[in-house]
Design a protein around this motif. Structure first.
Motif, PDB file in Angstrom:
ATOM      1  N   HIS A  52      24.614 -34.404 -41.097  1.00  0.00           N
ATOM      2  CA  HIS A  52      23.186 -34.515 -40.817  1.00  0.00           C
ATOM      3  C   HIS A  52      23.036 -35.532 -39.691  1.00  0.00           C
ATOM      4  CE1 HIS A  52      18.865 -35.003 -41.239  1.00  0.00           C
ATOM      5  NE2 HIS A  52      19.054 -36.318 -41.298  1.00  0.00           N
ATOM      6  N   PHE A  53      22.344 -35.149 -38.598  1.00  0.00           N
ATOM      7  CA  PHE A  53      22.194 -36.041 -37.467  1.00  0.00           C
ATOM      8  C   PHE A  53      21.050 -37.013 -37.703  1.00  0.00           C
ATOM      9  CE2 PHE A  53      24.222 -32.348 -35.313  1.00  0.00           C
ATOM     10  CZ  PHE A  53      25.369 -33.009 -34.884  1.00  0.00           C
ATOM     11  N   THR A  54      21.347 -38.295 -37.578  1.00  0.00           N
ATOM     12  CA  THR A  54      20.293 -39.304 -37.664  1.00  0.00           C
ATOM     13  C   THR A  54      19.483 -39.269 -36.370  1.00  0.00           C
ATOM     14  OG1 THR A  54      21.769 -40.992 -36.752  1.00  0.00           O
ATOM     15  CG2 THR A  54      21.687 -40.769 -39.150  1.00  0.00           C
ATOM     16  N   PRO A  55      18.180 -39.535 -36.423  1.00  0.00           N
ATOM     17  CA  PRO A  55      17.366 -39.493 -35.207  1.00  0.00           C
ATOM     18  C   PRO A  55      17.726 -40.632 -34.253  1.00  0.00           C
ATOM     19  CG  PRO A  55      16.064 -40.250 -37.066  1.00  0.00           C
ATOM     20  CD  PRO A  55      17.375 -39.808 -37.635  1.00  0.00           C
ATOM     21  N   ILE A  56      17.688 -40.340 -32.965  1.00  0.00           N
ATOM     22  CA  ILE A  56      18.060 -41.334 -31.957  1.00  0.00           C
ATOM     23  C   ILE A  56      17.148 -42.551 -32.012  1.00  0.00           C
ATOM     24  CG2 ILE A  56      16.643 -40.276 -30.172  1.00  0.00           C
ATOM     25  CD1 ILE A  56      20.124 -41.849 -29.688  1.00  0.00           C
ATOM     26  N   TRP A  57      15.906 -42.334 -32.478  1.00  0.00           N
ATOM     27  CA  TRP A  57      14.927 -43.422 -32.475  1.00  0.00           C
ATOM     28  C   TRP A  57      15.006 -44.302 -33.737  1.00  0.00           C
ATOM     29  CZ3 TRP A  57      12.285 -42.816 -36.891  1.00  0.00           C
ATOM     30  CH2 TRP A  57      12.089 -41.527 -37.389  1.00  0.00           C
ATOM     31  N   PHE A  58      15.864 -43.966 -34.702  1.00  0.00           N
ATOM     32  CA  PHE A  58      15.855 -44.679 -35.975  1.00  0.00           C
ATOM     33  C   PHE A  58      16.214 -46.148 -35.752  1.00  0.00           C
ATOM     34  CE2 PHE A  58      16.775 -45.870 -40.300  1.00  0.00           C
ATOM     35  CZ  PHE A  58      15.922 -45.051 -41.040  1.00  0.00           C
ATOM     36  N   PRO A  59      15.423 -47.071 -36.296  1.00  0.00           N
ATOM     37  CA  PRO A  59      15.649 -48.506 -36.039  1.00  0.00           C
ATOM     38  C   PRO A  59      16.919 -49.015 -36.721  1.00  0.00           C
ATOM     39  CG  PRO A  59      13.933 -48.221 -37.681  1.00  0.00           C
ATOM     40  CD  PRO A  59      14.245 -46.847 -37.160  1.00  0.00           C
ATOM     41  N   ASP A  60      17.443 -50.114 -36.173  1.00  0.00           N
ATOM     42  CA  ASP A  60      18.605 -50.748 -36.790  1.00  0.00           C
ATOM     43  C   ASP A  60      18.259 -51.195 -38.209  1.00  0.00           C
ATOM     44  OD1 ASP A  60      19.855 -50.332 -34.433  1.00  0.00           O
ATOM     45  OD2 ASP A  60      20.047 -52.450 -33.875  1.00  0.00           O
ATOM     46  N   GLY A  61      19.219 -51.033 -39.084  1.00  0.00           N
ATOM     47  CA  GLY A  61      19.007 -51.424 -40.477  1.00  0.00           C
ATOM     48  C   GLY A  61      19.532 -50.365 -41.425  1.00  0.00           C
ATOM     49  N   PRO A  62      19.155 -50.463 -42.680  1.00  0.00           N
ATOM     50  CA  PRO A  62      19.691 -49.529 -43.679  1.00  0.00           C
ATOM     51  C   PRO A  62      19.166 -48.104 -43.487  1.00  0.00           C
ATOM     52  CG  PRO A  62      17.995 -50.910 -44.662  1.00  0.00           C
ATOM     53  CD  PRO A  62      18.245 -51.467 -43.296  1.00  0.00           C
ATOM     54  N   TYR A  63      20.043 -47.156 -43.684  1.00  0.00           N
ATOM     55  CA  TYR A  63      19.673 -45.739 -43.652  1.00  0.00           C
ATOM     56  C   TYR A  63      20.133 -45.152 -44.984  1.00  0.00           C
ATOM     57  CZ  TYR A  63      19.293 -40.890 -42.101  1.00  0.00           C
ATOM     58  OH  TYR A  63      18.948 -39.551 -41.971  1.00  0.00           O
ATOM     59  N   THR A  64      19.155 -44.726 -45.826  1.00  0.00           N
ATOM     60  CA  THR A  64      19.457 -44.364 -47.216  1.00  0.00           C
ATOM     61  C   THR A  64      19.000 -42.947 -47.529  1.00  0.00           C
ATOM     62  OG1 THR A  64      19.133 -46.678 -47.857  1.00  0.00           O
ATOM     63  CG2 THR A  64      19.194 -45.052 -49.629  1.00  0.00           C
ATOM     64  N   PRO A  65      19.865 -41.966 -47.405  1.00  0.00           N
ATOM     65  CA  PRO A  65      19.535 -40.629 -47.898  1.00  0.00           C
ATOM     66  C   PRO A  65      19.702 -40.566 -49.416  1.00  0.00           C
ATOM     67  CG  PRO A  65      21.710 -40.610 -46.947  1.00  0.00           C
ATOM     68  CD  PRO A  65      21.191 -42.006 -46.763  1.00  0.00           C
ATOM     69  N   ILE A  66      18.980 -39.658 -50.049  1.00  0.00           N
ATOM     70  CA  ILE A  66      19.144 -39.447 -51.487  1.00  0.00           C
ATOM     71  C   ILE A  66      19.570 -38.000 -51.717  1.00  0.00           C
ATOM     72  CG2 ILE A  66      17.427 -41.191 -52.077  1.00  0.00           C
ATOM     73  CD1 ILE A  66      15.516 -38.910 -52.792  1.00  0.00           C
ATOM     74  N   THR A  67      20.264 -37.766 -52.809  1.00  0.00           N
ATOM     75  CA  THR A  67      20.731 -36.427 -53.163  1.00  0.00           C
ATOM     76  C   THR A  67      20.379 -36.149 -54.614  1.00  0.00           C
ATOM     77  OG1 THR A  67      22.575 -36.538 -51.604  1.00  0.00           O
ATOM     78  CG2 THR A  67      22.721 -34.901 -53.350  1.00  0.00           C
ATOM     79  N   ARG A  68      19.802 -34.985 -54.830  1.00  0.00           N
ATOM     80  CA  ARG A  68      19.490 -34.544 -56.197  1.00  0.00           C
ATOM     81  C   ARG A  68      20.517 -33.501 -56.643  1.00  0.00           C
ATOM     82  NH1 ARG A  68      13.738 -32.584 -57.442  1.00  0.00           N
ATOM     83  NH2 ARG A  68      14.465 -33.077 -59.552  1.00  0.00           N
ATOM     84  N   ILE A  69      21.067 -33.716 -57.832  1.00  0.00           N
ATOM     85  CA  ILE A  69      21.992 -32.771 -58.445  1.00  0.00           C
ATOM     86  C   ILE A  69      21.196 -31.892 -59.415  1.00  0.00           C
ATOM     87  CG2 ILE A  69      24.100 -32.497 -59.795  1.00  0.00           C
ATOM     88  CD1 ILE A  69      24.484 -33.838 -57.079  1.00  0.00           C
ATOM     89  N   LEU A  70      21.328 -30.576 -59.266  1.00  0.00           N
ATOM     90  CA  LEU A  70      20.535 -29.650 -60.067  1.00  0.00           C
ATOM     91  C   LEU A  70      21.414 -28.598 -60.727  1.00  0.00           C
ATOM     92  CD1 LEU A  70      17.613 -28.927 -57.552  1.00  0.00           C
ATOM     93  CD2 LEU A  70      17.571 -30.532 -59.462  1.00  0.00           C
ATOM     94  N   ASP A  71      20.832 -27.975 -61.731  1.00  0.00           N
ATOM     95  CA  ASP A  71      21.375 -26.777 -62.375  1.00  0.00           C
ATOM     96  C   ASP A  71      22.702 -27.002 -63.086  1.00  0.00           C
ATOM     97  OD1 ASP A  71      19.331 -24.807 -61.902  1.00  0.00           O
ATOM     98  OD2 ASP A  71      19.814 -25.023 -59.785  1.00  0.00           O
TER      99      ASP A  71
END
Length: 581
Positions: free
Chosen positions: A528-547
Motif C-alpha cells: 500500500h503506497f503511503t501518500p507523498i504528503w503524509f507528515p513525519d510521525g507515526p503511520y498506523t494502519p489497522i486490519t480487521r480479521i473476519l469470517d
C-alpha cells in the motif's frame, strides 16, 4: 425423566429478578428497555434457600459505538451483604460475552447503598416486582446522577447519548450452606460448571425468577429482545443469550424497532455457519429425535438425531458457502420438535472488493490533514457451544401378579406370575466446546525502497502488511471455520471510505494473509503506497480479521501496528544537468 449431574464446585448463589423494556428520555434522565416476569417463591429453609428482598442490581456504563464497558460495575442493594460471601467479582454480561471466564472469589465483596431505596426487583410469594416502579427508578434524573457519582463517570458525558446503562439483577442466596452473590448470567455459567447442580437445587430462583426479573423489549447492545414465556423455567443458553438484563438509554440514542425477521451479513464466496437455537419444554429423546432443516438457495440441509432434556436448548447449525455475487438470500428453518429461535433469516451477501484506494499521485497535497483517532472495532475472540446426548438408564422393577392355585378340598397356594419391567429414564450429558481466535500483524517497508528500514520509511513509498491467525478449539474440526478475510484501513482516509483487501496466503485454522497485488505498482507488489504528503510521525494502519466461524457466531479481531514516516521519497532523487567534457 431424570438428569445425571456431576457437582464439581459448591457455591451459594444469590438470585435476582427484573425485567427490561424501552427507556423514555427526559432532561438528565433516561428511557428504560426493561420488561419482567417470574413466579412465586418462598424464603426456603435448610442448605439451599433465598429470602425475599435479598437482591440488588449490577450497573455498568457501556459505550454505544463499540459496546465496550467503560466503568467498573457497581452493585446497588438495600441489604448489607457480608463482604466475606462467595461471588464472582463485579463483571457484567458484556464482559462475559467478550470472553471473561467465571472465576470464584472468596470475600472482598463490595456493594453500594443508594440514597434512594431500590424498588422490589425479584418476584416471590411475599412480594411482586412492579415494572413501572423499576422503570421509574432507573430512569430518574437523580438516580442517574447518583450512578454517575458512584462510578466516577462524568454525568454530562453519561447523558450525552453516547453511553447506556446496563442493568443486571443480583440475588444473594444460600447454596449448600454457603452465602453467595450472583447475576443471572453468572448463575447460568455456574450451573454449567456444576453440570446442572445449581438448577437441581434452586431452579425456581436461578432458572426462573432471577433471569426473568429483567429482559429486553427491544434488541439493543447486541442482545435480542425476549419473546419467550415470562413465567416458565428457562435454560442456561437462554439466560446467557437473552435474559437477566435491562438497558437505560439517554437523549436521542435511536431505538431499534423489533425486526420482523433476523438479518445477518455475509461476504461473497465465503464459508459460513448459520445457527439457530432449538428449545424444548418436554424432553426430546433418541426414540423420537428432532430434525432441523435449513432451506438455502433451493437446497435443503437437515440436522438429525437431536436430543435435548426437558426445559433446555442447544444451538443447531449448518455450514454452507455464500454465492459469488452480491444478493439477498432468505434462509428458512423448520423443526420437527421444540421451538426455534428463528424460522426465517435474511442474509445480505456483500462484495468487499468495492473500495480500493485510488492511484496515488506525486502531485497530491493535503495541507489541512490532521491525524485521526484510531477507531476501535468490536473484537470477539472467543465462543462456546455444546451438544446434548442421551443414554438409557435401566431401572428394572418387578411387577407382581399374584394368583391363587387350588389343589382341591379348600387348599392351594399363591404364585407370583409377575414380570420384570424396565422403568428407566434417559440420562442426558452435555458436551461443551469452546474456540478462541488470536492473530498477529507485521508492517514492513517496500523492498523496492532504496532506503528501506525495519521501523521507518519515507512517505510515498509502499508498506507490506502481513497477518497470521490461529483458531483453536477443543471441539471437532467440523464445527469451526478458520479466518477467511483480512481488510486494512489507513489513516490518510481517516480509516473510512477506502480499504485494501488481503489475499489468503495459507488457509485453514492457522490462516495467514498478505495484501493483494497493488494495481498501481509497476512490479505488482503487495504493498500500500503511503501518500507523498503524509507528515513525519507515526503511520498506523489497522486490519480487521473476519469470517472465523463457530456455531456460536463469527469471531473477529482488530490488529494495528505502527511504522514511522521520516522524510519523503523526493529526497532519494536528485536531478541535475549532465556534466559535459
Amino acid at each position: 425423566m431424570k438428569k445425571s449431574y456431576l457437582i464439581i464446585i459448591v457455591f451459594t448463589l444469590a438470585l435476582f429478578i427484573m425485567g427490561a423494556s424501552s427507556i423514555g428520555y427526559a432532561d438528565g434522565g433516561g428511557e428504560g428497555n426493561i420488561d419482567n416476569g417470574g413466579g412465586g417463591l418462598g424464603s426456603g429453609t435448610g442448605q439451599n434457600y433465598w429470602n425475599t428482598n435479598d437482591e440488588g442490581v449490577r450497573i455498568t456504563i457501556i459505550r454505544n459505538n463499540d459496546q465496550a464497558p467503560v466503568s467498573v460495575p457497581i452493585d446497588l442493594t438495600n441489604k448489607s451483604p457480608s463482604s466475606s460471601l462467595i461471588h464472582f467479582g463485579t463483571y457484567s454480561k458484556m464482559h462475559y460475552r467478550n470472553g471473561r471466564s467465571l472465576t470464584p472469589v472468596n470475600g472482598g465483596y463490595v456493594s453500594v447503598h443508594p440514597q434512594k431505596k431500590l424498588p422490589l426487583i425479584i418476584k416471590s410469594d411475599r412480594g411482586q416486582a412492579t415494572l413501572e416502579e423499576i422503570k421509574s427508578y432507573f430512569t430518574d434524573e437523580l438516580i442517574v446522577q447518583y450512578i454517575a457519582d458512584a462510578t466516577g463517570f462524568d454525568y454530562r458525558t453519561l447523558i450525552s447519548g453516547n453511553y447506556k446503562l446496563l442493568l443486571e439483577p443480583i440475588a444473594y442466596i444460600t447454596f449448600q450452606g454457603t452465602k453467595m452473590a450472583m447475576t443471572a448470567h453468572e448463575a447460568a455459567l455456574y450451573d454449567q460448571v456444576l453440570n446442572g447442580g445449581l438448577r437441581s437445587k434452586m431452579v425456581s430462583v436461578t432458572h426462573q425468577n432471577l433471569p426473568l426479573a429483567m429482559f429486553l423489549e427491544l434488541p439493543d447492545l447486541g442482545f435480542p429482545a425476549w419473546d419467550g414465556s415470562s413465567s416458565s423455567r428457562v435454560s442456561n443458553d437462554e439466560i446467557l443469550s437473552s435474559l437477566g438484563l435491562g438497558i437505560v438509554r439517554f437523549k436521542d440514542t435511536p431505538t431499534t424497532p423489533p425486526p420482523s425477521q433476523t438479518s445477518v451479513q455475509y461476504r461473497t464466496n465465503t464459508n459460513v455457519i448459520t445457527s439457530v437455537r432449538l428449545s424444548t419444554a418436554a424432553q426430546i429423546t433418541p426414540k423420537s429425535p428432532a430434525r432441523v432443516t435449513f432451506t438455502i438457495m433451493g437446497s435443503s440441509y437437515s440436522v438429525t438425531n437431536i436430543v435435548i432434556p426437558e426445559g433446555e436448548s442447544q444451538l443447531v447449525w449448518v455450514k454452507w458457502r455464500t454465492p459469488s455475487t452480491p444478493q439477498t438470500v432468505s434462509i428458512q428453518i423448520s423443526s420437527s420438535e421444540g421451538r426455534l429461535s428463528e424460522n426465517l433469516i435474511t442474509a445480505s451477501i456483500i462484495d468487499l472488493n468495492q473500495n480500493p484506494p485510488p492511484d496515488p499521485k506525486a502531485t497530491d497535497r493535503n495541507p489541512s490533514y490532521k491525524q485521526p483517532t484510531v477507531p476501535s472495532y468490536s473484537n470477539r475472540t472467543s465462543a462456546s457451544w455444546g451438544i446434548w446426548s442421551a443414554r438409557w438408564h435401566e431401572y428394572w422393577v418387578w411387577k407382581s401378579n399374584w394368583q391363587w392355585y387350588s389343589t382341591g378340598k379348600g387348599s392351594g397356594y399363591w404364585r407370583d406370575n409377575g414380570y420384570w419391567k424396565d422403568e428407566g429414564w434417559w440420562d442426558y450429558d452435555w458436551s461443551g466446546y469452546a474456540a478462541s481466535l488470536s492473530a498477529n500483524q507485521s508492517i514492513a517497508s517496500d523492498p523496492k525502497s532504496p532506503t528501506r528500514s525495519s521501523n521507518q520509511l519515507k512517505s510515498g513509498y509502499g508498506i507490506e502488511i502481513s497477518t497470521t491467525t490461529s483458531l483453536s478449539s477443543n471441539g471437532p474440526s467440523s464445527h469451526i471455520i478458520g479466518a477467511q478475510h483480512a481488510i486494512s484501513y489507513f489513516p490518510e482516509f481517516a480509516y473510512q471510505k477506502y480499504w485494501r483487501l488481503h489475499d489468503v496466503k495459507a488457509p485453514g485454522f492457522s490462516a495467514s494473509f498478505w495484501l493483494k497485488p497493488n494495481e498501481y505498482s509497476t512490479y505488482e507488489s503487495r504493498v500500500h503506497f503511503t501518500p507523498i504528503w503524509f507528515p513525519d510521525g507515526p503511520y498506523t494502519p489497522i486490519t480487521r480479521i473476519l469470517d472465523a466461524w463457530t456455531p456460536d457466531g463469527m469471531l473477529t479481531m482488530q490488529l494495528q501496528d505502527t511504522i514511522t514516516i521520516a522524510g519523503n521519497l523526493f529526497s532519494d532523487w536528485h536531478i541535475a544537468p549532465q556534466k559535459t567534457k
